[in-house]
Design a protein around this motif. Structure first.
Motif, PDB file in Angstrom:
ATOM      1  N   LEU A   1     -20.396 -19.230  24.176  1.00  0.00           N
ATOM      2  CA  LEU A   1     -21.589 -18.855  24.885  1.00  0.00           C
ATOM      3  C   LEU A   1     -22.165 -20.138  25.873  1.00  0.00           C
ATOM      4  O   LEU A   1     -23.045 -19.927  26.423  1.00  0.00           O
ATOM      5  N   VAL A   2     -21.584 -21.280  25.918  1.00  0.00           N
ATOM      6  CA  VAL A   2     -22.022 -22.362  26.384  1.00  0.00           C
ATOM      7  C   VAL A   2     -21.449 -22.714  27.960  1.00  0.00           C
ATOM      8  O   VAL A   2     -20.424 -22.149  28.102  1.00  0.00           O
ATOM      9  N   SER A   3     -22.132 -23.132  28.806  1.00  0.00           N
ATOM     10  CA  SER A   3     -21.872 -23.808  29.939  1.00  0.00           C
ATOM     11  C   SER A   3     -22.492 -24.700  30.488  1.00  0.00           C
ATOM     12  O   SER A   3     -23.676 -24.935  29.801  1.00  0.00           O
ATOM     13  N   PRO A   4     -22.327 -25.537  31.394  1.00  0.00           N
ATOM     14  CA  PRO A   4     -23.269 -26.470  31.995  1.00  0.00           C
ATOM     15  C   PRO A   4     -24.344 -26.038  32.177  1.00  0.00           C
ATOM     16  O   PRO A   4     -25.681 -26.758  31.766  1.00  0.00           O
ATOM     17  N   ASP A   5     -24.891 -24.694  32.735  1.00  0.00           N
ATOM     18  CA  ASP A   5     -26.397 -24.369  32.782  1.00  0.00           C
ATOM     19  C   ASP A   5     -26.958 -24.048  31.576  1.00  0.00           C
ATOM     20  O   ASP A   5     -28.026 -24.363  31.356  1.00  0.00           O
ATOM     21  N   ILE A   6     -26.318 -23.284  30.757  1.00  0.00           N
ATOM     22  CA  ILE A   6     -26.666 -22.865  29.461  1.00  0.00           C
ATOM     23  C   ILE A   6     -27.151 -24.131  28.410  1.00  0.00           C
ATOM     24  O   ILE A   6     -27.937 -24.068  27.853  1.00  0.00           O
ATOM     25  N   LEU A   7     -26.189 -25.172  28.477  1.00  0.00           N
ATOM     26  CA  LEU A   7     -26.617 -26.322  27.783  1.00  0.00           C
ATOM     27  C   LEU A   7     -27.751 -27.134  28.208  1.00  0.00           C
ATOM     28  O   LEU A   7     -28.069 -28.195  27.405  1.00  0.00           O
TER      29      LEU A   7
ATOM     30  N   ILE B   1     -26.155 -24.645  40.365  1.00  0.00           N
ATOM     31  CA  ILE B   1     -25.700 -23.030  40.481  1.00  0.00           C
ATOM     32  C   ILE B   1     -25.368 -22.630  39.155  1.00  0.00           C
ATOM     33  O   ILE B   1     -24.378 -23.145  38.519  1.00  0.00           O
ATOM     34  N   GLY B   2     -25.942 -21.570  38.846  1.00  0.00           N
ATOM     35  CA  GLY B   2     -25.537 -21.110  37.345  1.00  0.00           C
ATOM     36  C   GLY B   2     -24.573 -20.390  37.321  1.00  0.00           C
ATOM     37  O   GLY B   2     -24.009 -19.865  38.151  1.00  0.00           O
ATOM     38  N   TRP B   3     -24.310 -19.925  36.013  1.00  0.00           N
ATOM     39  CA  TRP B   3     -23.390 -18.814  35.682  1.00  0.00           C
ATOM     40  C   TRP B   3     -21.902 -19.105  35.948  1.00  0.00           C
ATOM     41  O   TRP B   3     -20.932 -18.438  35.294  1.00  0.00           O
ATOM     42  N   ILE B   4     -21.160 -19.803  36.901  1.00  0.00           N
ATOM     43  CA  ILE B   4     -20.144 -19.913  37.235  1.00  0.00           C
ATOM     44  C   ILE B   4     -19.455 -20.533  35.915  1.00  0.00           C
ATOM     45  O   ILE B   4     -18.373 -20.115  35.644  1.00  0.00           O
ATOM     46  N   GLY B   5     -20.094 -21.644  35.158  1.00  0.00           N
ATOM     47  CA  GLY B   5     -19.221 -22.538  34.221  1.00  0.00           C
ATOM     48  C   GLY B   5     -19.227 -21.510  33.147  1.00  0.00           C
ATOM     49  O   GLY B   5     -18.334 -21.659  32.259  1.00  0.00           O
ATOM     50  N   LEU B   6     -20.228 -20.613  32.987  1.00  0.00           N
ATOM     51  CA  LEU B   6     -19.955 -19.411  31.909  1.00  0.00           C
ATOM     52  C   LEU B   6     -18.871 -18.369  32.162  1.00  0.00           C
ATOM     53  O   LEU B   6     -17.994 -18.036  31.406  1.00  0.00           O
ATOM     54  N   MET B   7     -19.067 -17.774  33.419  1.00  0.00           N
ATOM     55  CA  MET B   7     -18.327 -16.402  33.612  1.00  0.00           C
ATOM     56  C   MET B   7     -16.757 -16.936  33.898  1.00  0.00           C
ATOM     57  O   MET B   7     -16.055 -16.148  33.349  1.00  0.00           O
ATOM     58  N   VAL B   8     -16.292 -18.005  34.618  1.00  0.00           N
ATOM     59  CA  VAL B   8     -15.138 -18.159  35.198  1.00  0.00           C
ATOM     60  C   VAL B   8     -14.075 -18.494  34.027  1.00  0.00           C
ATOM     61  O   VAL B   8     -12.910 -18.071  33.695  1.00  0.00           O
ATOM     62  N   PRO B   9     -14.624 -19.465  32.956  1.00  0.00           N
ATOM     63  CA  PRO B   9     -13.702 -19.805  31.768  1.00  0.00           C
ATOM     64  C   PRO B   9     -13.296 -18.310  31.046  1.00  0.00           C
ATOM     65  O   PRO B   9     -12.326 -17.879  30.597  1.00  0.00           O
ATOM     66  N   HIS B  10     -14.238 -17.313  31.046  1.00  0.00           N
ATOM     67  CA  HIS B  10     -13.859 -16.173  30.441  1.00  0.00           C
ATOM     68  C   HIS B  10     -12.880 -15.290  31.088  1.00  0.00           C
ATOM     69  O   HIS B  10     -12.188 -14.912  30.595  1.00  0.00           O
TER      70      HIS B  10
ATOM     71  N   PHE C   1     -23.169 -12.204  30.891  1.00  0.00           N
ATOM     72  CA  PHE C   1     -23.363 -12.840  29.633  1.00  0.00           C
ATOM     73  C   PHE C   1     -23.923 -12.001  28.753  1.00  0.00           C
ATOM     74  O   PHE C   1     -23.650 -11.943  27.419  1.00  0.00           O
ATOM     75  N   VAL C   2     -24.506 -10.692  29.047  1.00  0.00           N
ATOM     76  CA  VAL C   2     -24.951  -9.699  28.207  1.00  0.00           C
ATOM     77  C   VAL C   2     -23.908  -9.048  27.858  1.00  0.00           C
ATOM     78  O   VAL C   2     -23.864  -8.623  26.302  1.00  0.00           O
ATOM     79  N   TRP C   3     -22.736  -8.850  28.341  1.00  0.00           N
ATOM     80  CA  TRP C   3     -21.496  -8.067  28.093  1.00  0.00           C
ATOM     81  C   TRP C   3     -20.727  -9.008  26.860  1.00  0.00           C
ATOM     82  O   TRP C   3     -20.489  -8.658  25.929  1.00  0.00           O
ATOM     83  N   LEU C   4     -20.736 -10.418  27.059  1.00  0.00           N
ATOM     84  CA  LEU C   4     -20.189 -11.261  25.937  1.00  0.00           C
ATOM     85  C   LEU C   4     -21.140 -11.071  24.737  1.00  0.00           C
ATOM     86  O   LEU C   4     -20.314 -11.001  23.889  1.00  0.00           O
ATOM     87  N   LEU C   5     -22.321 -11.100  24.721  1.00  0.00           N
ATOM     88  CA  LEU C   5     -23.235 -11.137  23.593  1.00  0.00           C
ATOM     89  C   LEU C   5     -22.863  -9.809  22.872  1.00  0.00           C
ATOM     90  O   LEU C   5     -22.666  -9.811  21.783  1.00  0.00           O
ATOM     91  N   ALA C   6     -22.759  -8.667  23.608  1.00  0.00           N
ATOM     92  CA  ALA C   6     -22.582  -7.698  22.954  1.00  0.00           C
ATOM     93  C   ALA C   6     -21.311  -7.395  22.178  1.00  0.00           C
ATOM     94  O   ALA C   6     -20.879  -6.772  21.178  1.00  0.00           O
ATOM     95  N   ARG C   7     -20.208  -7.974  22.965  1.00  0.00           N
ATOM     96  CA  ARG C   7     -18.962  -7.763  22.531  1.00  0.00           C
ATOM     97  C   ARG C   7     -18.633  -8.928  21.346  1.00  0.00           C
ATOM     98  O   ARG C   7     -17.767  -8.448  20.424  1.00  0.00           O
ATOM     99  N   GLY C   8     -19.305  -9.912  21.320  1.00  0.00           N
ATOM    100  CA  GLY C   8     -19.081 -10.852  20.154  1.00  0.00           C
ATOM    101  C   GLY C   8     -20.070 -11.047  19.188  1.00  0.00           C
ATOM    102  O   GLY C   8     -20.019 -11.937  18.252  1.00  0.00           O
TER     103      GLY C   8
END
Lengths: 257, 322
Positions: free
Chosen positions: B76-82, B246-255, B309-316
């Motif tokens: 769940l971490v990424s440059p923006d979330i950290l 720019i948020g979310w790229i660092g979270l989404m793309v690795p997944h 992000f919400v999808w990842l939370l729900a799945r994991g």
């Protein structure tokens, strides 16, 4: 008489955290093809002893040698080639395949910029095969049962090609069938000439698997030596602080209750 | 496959715009045809710098996200979330306020980003939450909010006529003002950050097993982890200095990459870099073409990223809380 260099040897060892000894006076020796069981209640320092043997934390006092070489002078990669580790459970949130996990065992033999190649993959498959789980090679470990995951971790230790393996309560969270499976795997490793140290909560399991036993609780080491001599009713009563009875079945097996 | 996709995305991005260029014209100009002066100017001075910048920013954020996720064993971490992006953003706006050159802005961003990740890590350790996914995420949010407050303070101090609009628009994430010298300034930091990650990528994957296990397998985990954090933070800071937060790229793309390659870092990292670059190029092209007014990138990536992000939370949620 020729003296064989033990895989692991410790003298006057005291282990603990931040300079404070949890337990002292440990004398320990592991030879090829033997299984040494660590028995003791929770908090006796079994995991701390393992971490010390692996060089993850420094000993408070005493000496440790791996294959006759002082542990303190070995690099991380050298230690890993003498001694492999099987943790209590697999702790990763990512869905690695079993083969990916076992391949990691090759790290100590590879240069920093290397990736595992065909030789490493073959060794990893052989390790999985030895443990009877070759068919799980491409399964995601997050979908495997606790027992299968434990076998994967043992396969990784085997692929590390070390002479000795320490296992921290390898069967603690497993059901009956998986305990038996892992137990057989441990005896199989010993037959193949590997020395194994494992910790266990269960004296019956220790008696079934072990050649030697080390009994320790918060007050210190109670006994160390061949299972038959150390795992007496008296020693176990002292170890756990409750009355323990020992019986020998007609099959020669020791049972404790 | 992925590299081909990236090339196609970059071609399309170079072609689309108020002054449309056909792929044939682009190839002709690229190969040195100077007959059409207007096409040459548009391509070399406007389109290409922007497309290159988008690709670099996307690649950097995706690589940093993949590196953070693997070393922190936390999907769940990424440059923006950290909070690293906000920290680097704070450093960068401070640099803007002081009127520093681009290189110095990058360095300040890097220092602040590193301080942020250090704080988050220290806080997580102090709360004994290293094994728990959400503790680190929450610490990142807290420290990120602190950096956000710092950014607000800088805005308050900024000259409202010129500096403030520039800072505000840049913070929302934009590549509108990117010129060739900006690219040249960001490239070294990106390469210095990416090279060790790529060279050591198989070993870095072992950090996903935890420090003790990695060390027992013969790896100096502490040093390797510090190196990975420094590299990922440097790349983040370079991306932030170039394009804002720019948020979310660092979270989404690795997944997205992990769905293709599995979690092995040696396969994940190259895929994340290519997908991140291509994805960012497409998002930036959309940002400048869906409306007459340019849409800030941060808005687009958030619209795409928040549901992921919400999808990842729900799945994991279940396996992580164990």
């Amino acid at each position: 008489m020729e003296r064989v260099t033990p895989l692991i040897e410790a003298h006057g060892l005291a282990v603990g955290h931040r300079g404070k000894a949890l337990i002292a006076g440990i004398e320990l020796r592991l030879d090829a093809g033997r299984v040494l069981c660590l028995l003791g209640p929770n908090g006796a320092g079994k995991t701390t002893l393992f971490r010390t043997l692996l060089g993850l934390i420094p000993p408070i006092a005493g000496e440790i040698a791996l294959d006759g070489r002082p542990l303190a002078r070995l690099t991380r990669a050298r230690i890993a080639r003498h001694l492999a580790h099987v943790p209590q459970a697999l702790a990763t949130p990512f869905a690695f395949s079993a083969l990916d996990i076992v391949l990691m065992g090759a790290a100590a033999g590879l240069g920093p910029f290397d990736r595992p190649g065909k030789a490493e993959a073959e060794r990893a498959m052989a390790a999985l095969d030895t443990l009877g789980i070759a068919d799980l090679a491409h399964s995601e470990v997050t979908r495997l049962s606790g027992g299968q995951r434990q076998l994967v971790l043992i396969a990784r230790a085997l692929a590390q090609d070390a002479g000795a393996i320490v296992m921290d309560e390898p069967t603690a969270s497993l059901d009956f069938a998986n305990r038996i499976r892992v137990g057989r795997a441990v005896r199989g490793l010993a037959r193949a000439g590997i020395g194994v140290i494992l910790s266990s909560h269960d004296p019956n399991q220790a008696a079934a698997l072990g050649d030697d036993a080390l009994l320790m609780n918060r007050h210190g080491v109670i006994a160390c030596g061949p299972v038959d001599e150390t795992m007496t009713a008296g020693n176990l009563t002292r170890l756990y602080g409750i009355r323990v009875r020992r019986e020998q079945g007609s099959d020669g097996r020791l049972r404790f209750s | 496959m992925l590299a081909l996709g990236l090339v196609v995305a970059m071609m399309a991005a170079a072609a689309i715009g108020p002054f449309a260029l056909s792929p044939g014209r682009i190839l002709a100009v690229l190969s040195g045809d100077r007959s059409d002066a207007q096409a040459v100017t548009v391509l070399w001075n406007i389109r290409l710098p922007r497309v290159m910048a988008a690709a670099m920013v996307g690649a950097a954020l995706a690589a940093a996200g993949a590196a953070y996720q693997t070393t922190f064993r936390n999907p769940l971490v990424s440059p923006d979330i950290l909070g690293v992006s906000a920290g680097a953003g704070f450093g960068a706006v401070l640099g803007l306020l002081l009127g520093l050159p681009v290189m110095a802005i990058q360095l300040l961003g890097f220092a602040m980003g590193l301080a942020t990740v250090g704080l988050v890590l220290g806080l997580t350790l102090a709360l004994r939450g290293t094994g728990q996914v959400l503790v680190m995420v929450l610490c990142g949010i807290a420290i990120g909010a602190l950096a956000g407050a710092g950014i607000s303070l800088v805005k308050l101090l900024a000259d409202p006529e010129q500096q403030l609009p520039a800072i505000t628009f840049w913070l929302m994430g934009s590549l509108a003002g990117v010129k060739r010298p900006d690219l040249a300034a960001a490239l070294p930091a990106l390469l210095i950050g990416a090279a060790p990650l790529l060279a050591l990528r198989w070993r870095i994957g072992l950090l996903a097993m935890g420090d003790d296990e990695a060390r027992a397998m013969g790896i100096d985990a502490t040093r390797l982890r510090l190196l990975v954090i420094a590299c990922a933070t440097l790349m983040t800071a370079a991306a932030v200095a170039l394009a804002g937060v720019i948020g979310w790229i660092g979270l989404m793309v690795p997944h997205m990459a992990r769905l293709l390659t599995g979690p092995r870092f040696d396969r994940l990292l190259p895929a994340a870099i290519l997908i991140g670059a291509g994805f960012m190029v497409l998002v930036d092209t959309a940002a400048r073409s869906i409306a007459t007014l340019e849409v800030p990138l941060g808005i687009l990536t958030a619209v795409l990223g928040a549901p992921v992000f919400v999808w990842l939370l729900a799945r994991g949620a279940r396996p992580w809380s164990e």
